[in-house]
Design an enzyme around this catalytic site. Structure first.
Site, PDB file in Angstrom:
ATOM      1  N   LYS A 109      -0.128  -9.600   1.212  1.00  0.00           N
ATOM      2  CA  LYS A 109       0.370 -10.911   0.766  1.00  0.00           C
ATOM      3  C   LYS A 109      -0.802 -11.865   0.534  1.00  0.00           C
ATOM      4  CE  LYS A 109       4.207 -12.579   2.196  1.00  0.00           C
ATOM      5  NZ  LYS A 109       5.039 -12.503   1.006  1.00  0.00           N
ATOM      6  N   SER A 110      -0.653 -12.712  -0.468  1.00  0.00           N
ATOM      7  CA  SER A 110      -1.724 -13.639  -0.831  1.00  0.00           C
ATOM      8  C   SER A 110      -2.011 -14.659   0.266  1.00  0.00           C
ATOM      9  CB  SER A 110      -1.407 -14.349  -2.146  1.00  0.00           C
ATOM     10  OG  SER A 110      -0.260 -15.143  -2.019  1.00  0.00           O
ATOM     11  N   GLU A 135      -2.908  -1.178   7.982  1.00  0.00           N
ATOM     12  CA  GLU A 135      -4.299  -1.456   8.331  1.00  0.00           C
ATOM     13  C   GLU A 135      -4.592  -2.899   7.937  1.00  0.00           C
ATOM     14  OE1 GLU A 135      -3.596   1.091   5.916  1.00  0.00           O
ATOM     15  OE2 GLU A 135      -3.310   2.574   7.476  1.00  0.00           O
ATOM     16  N   TYR A 167       6.910  14.950  -0.207  1.00  0.00           N
ATOM     17  CA  TYR A 167       6.200  14.819   1.067  1.00  0.00           C
ATOM     18  C   TYR A 167       6.937  15.589   2.162  1.00  0.00           C
ATOM     19  CZ  TYR A 167       3.267  12.535   4.569  1.00  0.00           C
ATOM     20  OH  TYR A 167       2.361  12.276   5.581  1.00  0.00           O
TER      21      TYR A 167
END
Length: 185
Positions: A109-110, A135, A167
């Site tokens: 997020k900015s 992370e 996956y």
């Protein structure tokens, strides 16, 4: 491959359990926003963290093939302080079940990026499921605050043809993860 809008995300969350818990709209008042947006879903960071510290005195190198879990100190709380020029691992509040014909990209997020806090999450592959390990890097020379149960990143969903092998088919090593998962071989 096409990017999926809010109505598709809502439908998949409500009828197929793609995101649990699911927040139907953007929650913004007094928090780093989270919930459904026009072309994505803003995920929240839970109150569980693993904060990197070289304080064990044993570390000379970080090895992704043999991580020393003593370097990642467990912490639980509403606010996590990441030391200067360091990082932490966390997990999402939301549990994801990705459809076989969907791939996601997750971007920080900015609000955090503008403070020098960088979020990295690898793509959620077709038929991956679990809580997302996040992370979080503090690139500044000052301690940085991360607010639990608030927005941390946005997930964007892309739908295409189903792959030959998902996956789940290849029994991916991070399938079904429930807590913060350290690197595995």
């Amino acid at each position: 491959m096409s990017i999926k809008p809010d109505r598709w995300i809502r439908h998949m969350a409500q009828t197929h359990g793609m995101i649990e818990p699911f927040v139907e709209g953007q929650v913004r008042a007094g928090v780093v926003s989270y919930g459904l947006s026009s072309f994505g879903y803003d995920i929240r960071v839970a109150d569980e963290f693993r904060i990197f510290t070289p304080a064990t005195g044993q570390l000379s190198v970080i090895d992704p093939k043999a991580i020393d879990d003593r370097a990642m100190v467990p912490y639980r709380g509403e606010v996590c302080i990441i030391p200067p020029n360091s990082f932490a691992l966390a997990r999402t509040v939301e549990y994801f079940r990705i459809p076989r014909n969907v791939l996601t990209i997750c971007l920080g997020k900015s609000t955090y990026a503008r403070c020098g806090i960088i979020v990295n999450v690898t793509p959620f592959e077709p038929e991956w499921e679990g809580y997302v390990t996040i992370e979080i890097s503090n690139t500044t020379p000052l301690p940085a605050k991360i607010y639990a149960n608030e927005g941390i990143a946005q997930v964007i969903f892309f739908e295409g043809e189903a792959p030959e092998t998902s996956y789940a088919d290849r029994k991916g090593k991070y399938q079904g993860q429930h807590g913060i998962t350290l690197p595995r071989l």
